[in-house]
Design an enzyme around this catalytic site. Structure first.
Site, short mmCIF file in Angstrom:
data_model
loop_
_atom_site.label_atom_id
_atom_site.label_comp_id
_atom_site.label_asym_id
_atom_site.label_seq_id
_atom_site.Cartn_x
_atom_site.Cartn_y
_atom_site.Cartn_z
N GLN A 115 -11.77 -8.30 -4.40
CA GLN A 115 -10.36 -8.46 -4.76
C GLN A 115 -9.62 -9.22 -4.07
OE1 GLN A 115 -8.81 -4.11 -5.58
NE2 GLN A 115 -10.47 -4.00 -4.20
N ILE A 117 -8.67 -12.94 -1.96
CA ILE A 117 -8.40 -14.35 -2.38
C ILE A 117 -8.91 -15.21 -1.20
CG2 ILE A 117 -6.82 -13.62 -4.32
CD1 ILE A 117 -4.82 -14.66 -2.26
N ASP A 118 -9.51 -14.81 -0.14
CA ASP A 118 -9.90 -15.46 1.06
C ASP A 118 -11.22 -15.81 0.73
OD1 ASP A 118 -10.16 -12.43 2.69
OD2 ASP A 118 -11.85 -13.59 2.03
N HIS A 133 -9.65 -11.50 -8.62
CA HIS A 133 -8.19 -11.66 -8.50
C HIS A 133 -7.98 -13.16 -8.02
CE1 HIS A 133 -7.51 -7.28 -7.91
NE2 HIS A 133 -7.62 -7.63 -8.93
N SER A 201 -7.81 0.46 -1.02
CA SER A 201 -7.08 1.64 -1.02
C SER A 201 -7.48 2.18 -2.30
CB SER A 201 -5.82 1.36 -0.66
OG SER A 201 -5.25 0.22 -1.71
N ASN A 225 -14.88 3.07 4.22
CA ASN A 225 -13.58 2.56 4.16
C ASN A 225 -13.00 3.32 5.59
OD1 ASN A 225 -11.41 1.10 2.79
ND2 ASN A 225 -10.29 3.13 2.98
C1 BV8 Z 1 -4.36 -5.58 -15.26
C2 BV8 Z 1 -4.02 -11.09 -5.73
C3 BV8 Z 1 -5.02 -5.52 -17.66
C4 BV8 Z 1 -2.83 -11.44 -5.25
C5 BV8 Z 1 -3.82 -8.59 -6.39
C6 BV8 Z 1 0.43 2.00 -13.87
C7 BV8 Z 1 -0.89 2.97 -13.55
C8 BV8 Z 1 -2.02 2.17 -13.30
C9 BV8 Z 1 -2.13 0.87 -13.47
C10 BV8 Z 1 -1.06 0.20 -13.59
C11 BV8 Z 1 0.17 0.77 -13.85
N1 BV8 Z 1 1.08 -0.21 -14.25
C12 BV8 Z 1 0.63 -1.41 -14.05
C13 BV8 Z 1 -0.80 -1.26 -13.79
C14 BV8 Z 1 -1.66 -2.35 -13.89
C15 BV8 Z 1 -1.70 -2.84 -12.30
C16 BV8 Z 1 -1.84 -1.84 -11.08
O1 BV8 Z 1 -3.01 -1.49 -10.87
N2 BV8 Z 1 -0.68 -1.55 -10.48
C17 BV8 Z 1 -0.71 -0.73 -9.50
C18 BV8 Z 1 0.50 -1.10 -8.37
C19 BV8 Z 1 -0.52 0.74 -9.91
N3 BV8 Z 1 -2.86 -4.01 -12.21
C20 BV8 Z 1 -2.81 -4.91 -12.77
O2 BV8 Z 1 -1.58 -5.50 -13.17
C21 BV8 Z 1 -4.03 -5.99 -12.80
N4 BV8 Z 1 -4.13 -6.48 -14.43
O3 BV8 Z 1 -4.17 -4.48 -15.09
O4 BV8 Z 1 -4.64 -6.38 -16.59
C22 BV8 Z 1 -6.25 -5.64 -17.82
C23 BV8 Z 1 -7.03 -4.40 -17.02
C24 BV8 Z 1 -8.39 -4.60 -17.32
C25 BV8 Z 1 -9.16 -5.44 -18.35
C26 BV8 Z 1 -8.01 -6.61 -18.83
C27 BV8 Z 1 -6.89 -6.51 -18.55
C28 BV8 Z 1 -3.90 -6.86 -11.98
C29 BV8 Z 1 -3.93 -6.55 -10.54
C30 BV8 Z 1 -4.08 -7.68 -9.21
C31 BV8 Z 1 -3.07 -7.88 -8.53
N5 BV8 Z 1 -3.31 -8.92 -7.63
N6 BV8 Z 1 -4.31 -9.21 -5.45
C32 BV8 Z 1 -2.67 -11.50 -3.87
O5 BV8 Z 1 -3.74 -11.33 -3.09
O6 BV8 Z 1 -1.57 -11.93 -3.73
S1 BV8 Z 1 -3.60 -6.82 -5.86
C33 BV8 Z 1 -4.00 -6.75 -4.28
O7 BV8 Z 1 -3.91 -5.24 -3.79
C34 BV8 Z 1 -5.39 -6.63 -3.99
O8 BV8 Z 1 -6.19 -7.79 -4.68
C35 BV8 Z 1 -6.02 -5.61 -4.37
O9 BV8 Z 1 -6.61 -5.38 -5.65
C36 BV8 Z 1 -5.03 -4.57 -4.10
C37 BV8 Z 1 -5.18 -3.37 -3.13
O10 BV8 Z 1 -5.32 -4.17 -2.17
P1 BV8 Z 1 -6.60 -3.68 -1.24
O11 BV8 Z 1 -7.53 -4.84 -1.23
O12 BV8 Z 1 -7.34 -2.34 -1.45
O13 BV8 Z 1 -6.04 -3.78 0.22
P2 BV8 Z 1 -4.95 -2.41 0.75
O14 BV8 Z 1 -4.32 -3.00 1.82
O15 BV8 Z 1 -4.33 -1.78 -0.41
O16 BV8 Z 1 -5.91 -1.54 1.42
C38 BV8 Z 1 -6.92 -1.78 2.65
C39 BV8 Z 1 -7.89 -0.88 2.84
O17 BV8 Z 1 -8.86 -1.12 3.64
C40 BV8 Z 1 -7.42 0.54 2.99
O18 BV8 Z 1 -7.67 1.55 2.40
C41 BV8 Z 1 -7.51 0.74 4.54
O19 BV8 Z 1 -7.63 1.99 5.01
C42 BV8 Z 1 -8.98 -0.09 4.67
N7 BV8 Z 1 -9.02 -0.82 5.83
C43 BV8 Z 1 -8.23 -1.48 6.78
N8 BV8 Z 1 -8.73 -1.91 7.96
C44 BV8 Z 1 -10.28 -1.52 7.59
C45 BV8 Z 1 -10.44 -0.98 6.40
N9 BV8 Z 1 -11.41 -0.64 5.82
C46 BV8 Z 1 -12.68 -0.83 6.75
N10 BV8 Z 1 -12.55 -1.71 7.85
C47 BV8 Z 1 -11.43 -1.81 8.35
N11 BV8 Z 1 -11.24 -2.34 9.38
#
Ligand code: BV8
Length: 252
Positions: A115, A117-118, A133, A201, A225
């Site tokens: 997920q 983009i790096d 992504h 997450s 995680n």
């Molecule tokens: C789509 C690029 C249709 C940009 C990103 C209502 C309900 C459900 C879904 C939806 C809804 N309303 C809208 C939606 C769909 C929506 C969505 O899911 N919204 C969410 C907010 C509810 N999704 C979309 O729009 C997607 N498109 O659905 O199109 C479709 C579907 C299927 C098939 C065809 C069409 C597009 C979403 C893409 C958005 N772009 N990134 C950028 O980078 O700037 S999202 C971005 O956040 C990431 O790419 C990733 O996907 C997302 C979550 O980020 P994580 O990578 O998980 O990072 P996070 O910080 O959240 O968590 C880090 C984790 O690491 C934590 O758990 C932490 O504990 C852990 N951690 C920390 N340190 C460590 C560690 N683990 C291990 N070691 C460590 N040291």
């Protein structure tokens, strides 16, 4: 309910014959690893939902949308320019390197779907990486739709190297946009025997739903995680700790 913990064969040790010798269609992976921002955290790349939940002072949901880009392209371009520039200051960590070593050992049996983009997976040596992504080091032309490798600042409005239009945007999948290579990903999830999620997450779909898809198709599922995620209940096993320790331990 909580699934009984079960041990997973170590894929690298288990490997005796190349995938093709086991009747696997070339390129159909036995192991799918999904990575999120957490795998890059120990490289110094901030996660989206860290303690302050902000990235470079922005909430990702506020800048990672087509509407935000249309409303204020300069701010969004600068947000991604800053992250693209920051790539030169970070290095892959032990988790990225462990996945590259696993790929060297098992070849086409492994597919990394990220997920992120790096470019840290690639710089660690991984060759089979799907950036669902998009990628910071790529630009998307809004006139001709071509994706072209790009370093530097898009806010300087460089022309598209293909059609010459001055309408390049970050080649990143925003909220509401369709992720890249979903067919390939869904095929890999349907055929894999092991699905491992590292550093995510489980907050964003469709990536957050991959574990359920893999499980329905009979794969074993493992979450690595820092702490329990929103998806933890869907995994057969979850191990908590830094990816830099958990991933090399799982691969070794
Ligand atoms: C789509 C690029 C249709 C940009 C990103 C209502 C309900 C459900 C879904 C939806 C809804 N309303 C809208 C939606 C769909 C929506 C969505 O899911 N919204 C969410 C907010 C509810 N999704 C979309 O729009 C997607 N498109 O659905 O199109 C479709 C579907 C299927 C098939 C065809 C069409 C597009 C979403 C893409 C958005 N772009 N990134 C950028 O980078 O700037 S999202 C971005 O956040 C990431 O790419 C990733 O996907 C997302 C979550 O980020 P994580 O990578 O998980 O990072 P996070 O910080 O959240 O968590 C880090 C984790 O690491 C934590 O758990 C932490 O504990 C852990 N951690 C920390 N340190 C460590 C560690 N683990 C291990 N070691 C460590 N040291």
């Amino acid at each position: 309910g909580w699934y009984p913990l079960c041990t997973f064969p170590n894929p690298a040790r288990e490997r005796t014959a190349p995938a093709s010798a086991r009747g696997y269609a070339a390129g159909v992976p036995r192991i799918v690893v999904l990575t999120g921002a957490g795998i890059s955290a120990e490289s110094g790349v901030p996660t989206f939902r860290g303690p302050d939940g902000l990235w470079e002072g922005h909430r990702v949901e506020d800048v990672a949308t087509p509407e935000a880009f249309d409303a204020d392209p300069e701010t969004v371009q600068r947000f991604y320019d800053a992250r693209r520039a920051a790539l030169t200051t970070v290095e892959p960590n032990r988790a990225h390197r462990a996945l590259a070593e696993l790929e060297a050992a098992v070849g086409d049996d492994l597919l990394v779907v990220t997920q992120n983009i790096d470019d840290l997976h690639e710089r660690a040596g991984s060759q089979r990486v799907v950036h669902m992504h998009g990628e910071l080091l790529s630009a998307l032309c809004r006139a001709c739709g071509r994706r072209t490798p790009f370093r530097g600042a898009l806010s300087d409005h460089p022309p598209c190297p293909v059609c010459g239009a001055v309408d390049l945007r970050p080649d990143v999948v925003w909220f509401g946009e369709v992720p890249y290579r979903m067919q390939d990903i869904q095929q890999a999830l349907a055929s894999c025997e092991l699905f491992v999620s590292v550093g995510t997450s489980g907050a964003v779909y469709p990536a957050a739903g991959f574990v359920q898809l893999a499980r329905v198709y009979g794969a074993r599922t493992l979450e690595l995680n820092l702490e329990p995620s929103e998806g933890s209940p869907y995994f057969h096993e979850a191990r908590h700790g830094p990816a830099g320790l958990l991933v090399p331990d799982w691969v070794s």
